[in-house]
Scaffold this motif. Structure first.
Motif, PDB file in Angstrom:
ATOM      1  N   SER A   1       4.229  11.093 -15.861  1.00  0.00           N
ATOM      2  CA  SER A   1       4.616   9.979 -16.724  1.00  0.00           C
ATOM      3  C   SER A   1       3.619   9.803 -17.862  1.00  0.00           C
ATOM      4  N   ASN A   2       4.010   8.977 -18.796  1.00  0.00           N
ATOM      5  CA  ASN A   2       3.144   8.640 -19.914  1.00  0.00           C
ATOM      6  C   ASN A   2       1.967   7.816 -19.382  1.00  0.00           C
ATOM      7  N   ILE A   3       0.755   8.164 -19.810  1.00  0.00           N
ATOM      8  CA  ILE A   3      -0.430   7.538 -19.230  1.00  0.00           C
ATOM      9  C   ILE A   3      -0.508   6.048 -19.566  1.00  0.00           C
ATOM     10  N   THR A   4      -0.058   5.649 -20.750  1.00  0.00           N
ATOM     11  CA  THR A   4      -0.132   4.223 -21.089  1.00  0.00           C
ATOM     12  C   THR A   4       0.882   3.406 -20.301  1.00  0.00           C
ATOM     13  N   SER A   5       2.098   3.908 -20.141  1.00  0.00           N
ATOM     14  CA  SER A   5       3.088   3.169 -19.356  1.00  0.00           C
ATOM     15  C   SER A   5       2.684   3.132 -17.883  1.00  0.00           C
ATOM     16  N   TRP A   6       2.129   4.238 -17.396  1.00  0.00           N
ATOM     17  CA  TRP A   6       1.663   4.261 -16.004  1.00  0.00           C
ATOM     18  C   TRP A   6       0.534   3.261 -15.804  1.00  0.00           C
ATOM     19  N   LEU A   7      -0.379   3.188 -16.753  1.00  0.00           N
ATOM     20  CA  LEU A   7      -1.511   2.278 -16.651  1.00  0.00           C
ATOM     21  C   LEU A   7      -1.049   0.823 -16.701  1.00  0.00           C
ATOM     22  N   ILE A   8      -0.090   0.518 -17.553  1.00  0.00           N
ATOM     23  CA  ILE A   8       0.428  -0.857 -17.650  1.00  0.00           C
ATOM     24  C   ILE A   8       1.136  -1.254 -16.355  1.00  0.00           C
ATOM     25  N   VAL A   9       1.981  -0.362 -15.844  1.00  0.00           N
ATOM     26  CA  VAL A   9       2.735  -0.685 -14.629  1.00  0.00           C
ATOM     27  C   VAL A   9       1.804  -0.826 -13.428  1.00  0.00           C
ATOM     28  N   SER A  10       0.872   0.100 -13.275  1.00  0.00           N
ATOM     29  CA  SER A  10      -0.028   0.029 -12.119  1.00  0.00           C
ATOM     30  C   SER A  10      -0.972  -1.162 -12.214  1.00  0.00           C
ATOM     31  N   THR A  11      -1.444  -1.487 -13.418  1.00  0.00           N
ATOM     32  CA  THR A  11      -2.308  -2.655 -13.574  1.00  0.00           C
ATOM     33  C   THR A  11      -1.547  -3.938 -13.288  1.00  0.00           C
TER      34      THR A  11
ATOM     35  N   ILE B   1       0.843  -1.201   0.000  1.00  0.00           N
ATOM     36  CA  ILE B   1       0.000   0.000   0.000  1.00  0.00           C
ATOM     37  C   ILE B   1       0.874   1.246   0.000  1.00  0.00           C
ATOM     38  N   ALA B   2       1.973   1.201   0.727  1.00  0.00           N
ATOM     39  CA  ALA B   2       2.897   2.335   0.709  1.00  0.00           C
ATOM     40  C   ALA B   2       3.504   2.534  -0.673  1.00  0.00           C
ATOM     41  N   LEU B   3       3.623   1.459  -1.450  1.00  0.00           N
ATOM     42  CA  LEU B   3       4.107   1.594  -2.821  1.00  0.00           C
ATOM     43  C   LEU B   3       3.010   2.067  -3.771  1.00  0.00           C
ATOM     44  N   LEU B   4       1.768   1.801  -3.435  1.00  0.00           N
ATOM     45  CA  LEU B   4       0.651   2.218  -4.294  1.00  0.00           C
ATOM     46  C   LEU B   4       0.342   3.710  -4.169  1.00  0.00           C
ATOM     47  N   LEU B   5       0.535   4.283  -3.012  1.00  0.00           N
ATOM     48  CA  LEU B   5       0.159   5.679  -2.797  1.00  0.00           C
ATOM     49  C   LEU B   5       0.885   6.664  -3.710  1.00  0.00           C
ATOM     50  N   PRO B   6       2.177   6.542  -3.953  1.00  0.00           N
ATOM     51  CA  PRO B   6       2.832   7.501  -4.855  1.00  0.00           C
ATOM     52  C   PRO B   6       2.456   7.330  -6.329  1.00  0.00           C
ATOM     53  N   MET B   7       1.775   6.255  -6.666  1.00  0.00           N
ATOM     54  CA  MET B   7       1.424   6.043  -8.069  1.00  0.00           C
ATOM     55  C   MET B   7       0.468   7.113  -8.588  1.00  0.00           C
ATOM     56  N   THR B   8      -0.377   7.649  -7.724  1.00  0.00           N
ATOM     57  CA  THR B   8      -1.291   8.708  -8.166  1.00  0.00           C
ATOM     58  C   THR B   8      -0.537   9.997  -8.469  1.00  0.00           C
TER      59      THR B   8
END
Length: 117
Positions: free
Chosen positions: A84-94, A71-78
Motif C-alpha cells: 500500500s501507499n506509505i502515507t495512507s498506511w501510516l494515516i490508517v494505522s495511526t 491485536i489480531a487486526l494489528l498484525l496484518p498491518m505490517t
C-alpha cells in the motif's frame, strides 16, 4: 427485482410465523417448586445453586477479548505496508492505534482495569 422483493417478504413472514409458534409453544404453564429447583437426590437443597459471579471478572474478560481482537487486526498491518501507499498506511494505522489508546485510557479512567479496591 420483484422476485427478490417477493422472496425476501416470504422469508420474513415465515421467520415471523416460526418465531411466534416457538414463543407460544415454549411457554411453561405449571411452575412446580420441585421441578424448578436443582436436583439433589430427592432432598431439599442445602444452599442456592446459583453462585455469585464477579462483575469485575466479567468486565476484565470482555476488555481482554476486545483488545485481543484488535491485536489480531494489528498484525496484518505490517504485511499490508509492502503493498500500500506509505502515507495512507501510516494515516490508517495511526488512527487505529489512536482509537485503541483512547479506549484503553477511557477504561483506565473508569477504573475497569483495577482488580482490587
Amino acid at each position: 427485482m420483484w422476485l427478490m422483493y417477493t422472496t425476501s417478504m416470504i422469508i420474513l413472514i415465515l421467520v415471523i410465523i416460526v418465531m411466534s409458534l416457538a414463543t407460544i409453544l415454549s411457554k411453561k404453564s405449571i411452575n412446580d417448586r420441585e421441578k424448578t429447583s436443582p436436583f439433589e437426590c430427592g432432598f431439599d437443597p442445602k444452599s442456592s445453586a446459583r453462585l455469585p459471579f464477579s462483575l469485575r471478572f466479567y468486565l476484565i474478560a470482555v476488555i481482554f477479548l476486545i483488545f485481543d481482537v484488535e491485536i489480531a487486526l494489528l498484525l496484518p498491518m505490517t504485511i499490508l505496508m509492502q503493498w500500500s501507499n506509505i502515507t495512507s498506511w501510516l494515516i490508517v494505522s495511526t488512527l487505529f492505534l489512536f482509537i485503541l489508546l483512547i479506549g484503553l485510557f477511557h477504561e483506565w479512567n473508569q477504573g475497569a482495569l483495577e482488580w482490587a479496591q
